[in-house]
Structures are given as C-alpha cells and as structure tokens.
Design a protein around this motif. Structure first.
Motif, short mmCIF file in Angstrom:
data_model
loop_
_atom_site.label_atom_id
_atom_site.label_comp_id
_atom_site.label_asym_id
_atom_site.label_seq_id
_atom_site.Cartn_x
_atom_site.Cartn_y
_atom_site.Cartn_z
N LEU A 139 4.90 3.00 -82.04
CA LEU A 139 4.62 2.58 -83.42
C LEU A 139 5.28 1.26 -83.77
CD1 LEU A 139 5.34 5.95 -85.29
CD2 LEU A 139 3.08 4.96 -84.86
N SER A 140 6.19 0.78 -82.91
CA SER A 140 7.15 -0.23 -83.32
C SER A 140 6.84 -1.62 -82.78
CB SER A 140 8.55 0.18 -82.87
OG SER A 140 8.85 1.49 -83.29
N HIS A 141 7.24 -2.63 -83.57
CA HIS A 141 7.19 -4.00 -83.10
C HIS A 141 8.39 -4.32 -82.22
CE1 HIS A 141 4.76 -3.90 -86.80
NE2 HIS A 141 4.10 -4.94 -86.32
N ARG A 142 9.52 -3.70 -82.53
CA ARG A 142 10.75 -3.88 -81.77
C ARG A 142 11.35 -2.52 -81.46
NH1 ARG A 142 13.18 -8.51 -79.64
NH2 ARG A 142 15.16 -8.17 -80.69
N ARG A 143 11.97 -2.42 -80.27
CA ARG A 143 12.60 -1.18 -79.83
C ARG A 143 14.01 -1.51 -79.37
NH1 ARG A 143 7.48 -1.64 -78.81
NH2 ARG A 143 7.97 -3.07 -77.09
N ILE A 144 15.02 -0.87 -80.01
CA ILE A 144 16.42 -1.19 -79.74
C ILE A 144 17.09 0.03 -79.10
CG2 ILE A 144 18.61 -1.90 -80.74
CD1 ILE A 144 17.02 -3.05 -83.11
N GLY A 167 9.29 -6.83 -76.79
CA GLY A 167 9.76 -6.14 -77.98
C GLY A 167 10.96 -5.26 -77.72
N ASP A 168 11.26 -4.98 -76.43
CA ASP A 168 12.44 -4.19 -76.09
C ASP A 168 13.70 -5.05 -76.15
OD1 ASP A 168 10.66 -2.19 -75.57
OD2 ASP A 168 11.01 -2.09 -73.41
N THR A 169 14.80 -4.44 -76.52
CA THR A 169 16.11 -5.10 -76.42
C THR A 169 17.17 -4.01 -76.37
OG1 THR A 169 17.51 -6.88 -77.28
CG2 THR A 169 16.64 -5.32 -78.88
N ASP A 170 18.42 -4.40 -76.11
CA ASP A 170 19.50 -3.44 -75.96
C ASP A 170 20.76 -4.02 -76.59
OD1 ASP A 170 19.99 -0.83 -73.93
OD2 ASP A 170 21.81 -1.95 -74.42
N ARG A 286 17.17 -9.69 -87.21
CA ARG A 286 16.81 -11.04 -87.67
C ARG A 286 15.56 -11.55 -86.98
NH1 ARG A 286 22.78 -12.88 -86.69
NH2 ARG A 286 23.79 -11.84 -88.44
N ARG A 287 15.21 -10.98 -85.84
CA ARG A 287 14.06 -11.48 -85.11
C ARG A 287 13.16 -10.32 -84.73
NH1 ARG A 287 15.58 -14.20 -79.62
NH2 ARG A 287 13.33 -13.98 -79.41
N LEU A 288 11.86 -10.53 -84.89
CA LEU A 288 10.89 -9.52 -84.55
C LEU A 288 9.97 -9.98 -83.42
CD1 LEU A 288 9.99 -8.29 -88.14
CD2 LEU A 288 11.48 -7.18 -86.48
N ASP A 289 10.22 -11.19 -82.91
CA ASP A 289 9.44 -11.67 -81.78
C ASP A 289 10.10 -11.22 -80.49
OD1 ASP A 289 11.56 -13.36 -82.62
OD2 ASP A 289 10.93 -14.84 -81.15
N PRO A 290 9.37 -11.26 -79.36
CA PRO A 290 9.96 -10.84 -78.08
C PRO A 290 11.18 -11.69 -77.72
CG PRO A 290 7.57 -11.00 -77.91
CD PRO A 290 7.94 -11.60 -79.23
N ASP A 291 12.17 -11.06 -77.10
CA ASP A 291 13.38 -11.74 -76.66
C ASP A 291 13.19 -12.17 -75.20
OD1 ASP A 291 15.91 -12.62 -76.01
OD2 ASP A 291 16.96 -11.02 -77.06
N GLU A 292 12.67 -13.38 -75.01
CA GLU A 292 12.37 -13.84 -73.65
C GLU A 292 13.61 -14.00 -72.80
OE1 GLU A 292 11.42 -15.46 -76.40
OE2 GLU A 292 9.22 -15.52 -76.45
N ILE A 293 14.73 -14.38 -73.43
CA ILE A 293 15.96 -14.57 -72.65
C ILE A 293 16.46 -13.24 -72.11
CG2 ILE A 293 18.34 -15.44 -72.73
CD1 ILE A 293 17.48 -17.35 -74.91
#
Length: 325
Positions: A139-144, A167-170, A286-293
């Motif tokens: 359902l999510s744009h971002r997943r933490i 959209g994934d991050t940790d 603060r950011r909802l775009d993909p974290d390419e780094i």
C-alpha cells in the motif's frame, strides 16, 4: 484526549473521527501523509507511538498503528483514537487485531487512509523478509525497516539486499548520515588524492558498520575491510581511509564523541552520538522518492572483505553500552 472503541469496526472509527472534527476541530485536516506502524501488541507499541509523535512535529500526519494480538482469540477489533496533546502534531489511531483479523492489517488500514496523501509503512522491530510484498508494504510509497532492532541484524540486512524495491529504506542506514557527512567533508579537503584502501571497524552485530563499509566500497570503487570490534551492541568504532599523503581517520571509542585525524590538520573532536529513533524517522519522512544511494550501498556490500576480531578500542571501550549504530 484518548478515546477507546472496544469491539468496533473501521466505519465506526471513521465516524468518530468525523464527530471529533465537527465538534471541536480536534482533528485537523492539514496532514501531509499517512504513517502506518506495523508491530505486535507489546511494549514496543508505545515506544513506536512516542517516536512517531515526535517526528510528526515536523511532518503532521495521520498515524495508524496496526498491533497484531493473539491469533488464537476470537476475531475482534479494538481501536483507540488519540488527538491533541496525546498525539503530538498528528492524530493516532491504534488498531488491535485479534484472531483471524491479526493477518488482515491491510484491510483494516485501507478505510482509514487519508485521501490523496502518500503512505509510509514502518516496522519498528521485526519486518517481513520482503517488505514490498507484504500487504501493508504494497500500500505504501515508502517502506521503513530497522535491521538493528531485529534478532539477527546482519541476517536481516542481507534480506534487505535480496528484497530491495524502490521505496525501501532502513534506519540502520539513516543512522549513518553524520558519519557519511564527516567522511565526505574530509575527502573534499586538499590534498585531493585517491583513496587506496579503507577499513571500517565495528561490532559484529552492527548493520550500520556493514552499510558504511558498503557505501565506501560502492563510491570509492575499492574493496573495504570490515573488522569486528569485541563488544556486541557497540556500533561503529572507526573508519580509516588511506591516501598517499596519509590517512583520514575517525575513531569513536565511547560511542558518543569521535576524533577526526587527517594530514595537515589538527585533530578535531566531533559529535557522533547515536541518533534517536524519532530523529531517524523524521529524516526518512522528509523524502518520498526512492533512495538511490541506499540502493547503491546495498550493492556495495559485495565489496566488503571481512577480517578477524580486533581490540583497537580496548583503551576506551567502557562507556558505549547500548549503541547499536
């Protein structure tokens, strides 16, 4: 204000939210996103809500907590609405799901999502092997996620590598912001020489240490030695970048204050205390775009060369307990 709604439905929860808004404006409409917190029905619920409340002061949002209870119980939905001082700058809806409903978190969340607003799902402790394939993650744009909060942090990080989707991050990655900023700033100063070797030392169970080594490997395009310090839970101990004119070193023996050493410059003491969960969560919102780094860093984990246990921090290892960064 806290309102309990035992044995209820999502339609009744929505109705109560409308009543609160109409009766006194207790529930504001200026929410920028929906934050879904997926957790068990234990003590971690209140800790997660507190972190979300602190983060909401920068990002007003609707917080929906999905707390899965006993699956052997009769099917039941208990809800709680928190607004005003009990919800920071957000509105908090706690859904406790029992019996067969414990596996239907996504179905309970959908009717409560803010219209036309991004959705972020956060797993404070145990996360699914593939967050994007989880019903709440889908359902999510971002997943933490937070590998450091899981039973086996390094294994969890390896799962993140295999299952990564845009959209994934940790939060183990977010805790590195200060380390990356310091190392980048040091490398920007003359002499502008190529880094020939790099070594990162940290606790064997520290996913942030692995990610720092992976980031250096990806961007310096060299293998990075990953050494283990002797204390579990002590986080990152040091990072050393070798150049022809001398090494750049950051050493943090106590888990709070580091010393930056580089050629031609006096030693500098820098604050490197482990960041609180709410600070990391606020940064990610603060950011909802993909974290390419972050994605590139996960690929850089292949460039890590693991070494034997070390005792470099033996002279100052007495005061860093509890630092999992």
């Amino acid at each position: 204000m806290i309102i309990d709604l035992p044995s209820t439905t999502t339609s009744q929860v929505n109705k109560k939210l409308v009543e609160l808004r109409e009766s006194g404006g207790a529930v504001a409409l200026g929410r920028v996103l929906t934050l879904v917190i997926a957790t068990g029905d234990g003590t971690e619920v209140e800790k997660a809500i507190q972190a979300a409340n602190e983060a909401s002061r920068e990002h007003p949002c609707r917080v929906i907590v999905v707390a899965s209870g006993a699956r052997q119980a009769a099917p039941r939905l208990d809800a709680q609405i928190r607004v005003g001082g009990d919800a920071g700058a957000s509105e908090v809806i706690v859904l406790r799901l029992y019996g067969p409903l414990a596996d239907e978190g996504a179905g309970s969340v959908v009717p409560l999502l803010l219209p036309d607003a991004p959705v972020v799902t956060w797993w404070p402790t145990d996360a699914p092997d593939a967050p994007a394939k989880d019903p709440l993650g889908a359902l999510s744009h971002r997943r933490i996620t937070d590998a450091a909060a899981e039973a086996d942090p390094i294994e969890s990080l390896q799962k993140r590598t295999k299952s990564y989707v845009e959209g994934d991050t940790d939060l183990a990655w977010t805790r590195l912001t200060s380390w990356r900023a310091m190392l980048s700033a040091a490398m920007d100063l003359p002499p502008h020489e190529q880094v020939t070797a790099a070594t990162v030392t940290g606790a064997a169970d520290s996913p942030s240490t692995d990610l720092l080594a992976g980031w250096l490997s990806a961007y310096l395009e060299i293998p990075v030695r990953r050494l283990e310090s002797s204390r579990a839970g002590s986080g990152i101990y040091s990072a050393v970048l070798e150049r022809p004119s001398g090494s750049i070193e950051i050493v943090r023996p106590d888990g709070k204050v580091g010393t930056l050493t580089q050629p031609g410059q006096p030693d500098r003491r820098i604050s490197l205390q482990r960041r609180e969960v709410q600070d990391c969560l606020s940064e990610e919102l603060r950011r909802l775009d993909p974290d390419e780094i972050y994605e590139i860093t996960l690929g850089g984990l292949k460039g890590i060369v693991r070494g034997e246990d070390t005792a470099e921090e033996s002279a100052g290892e007495s005061s860093g307990e509890g630092d999992a960064e």
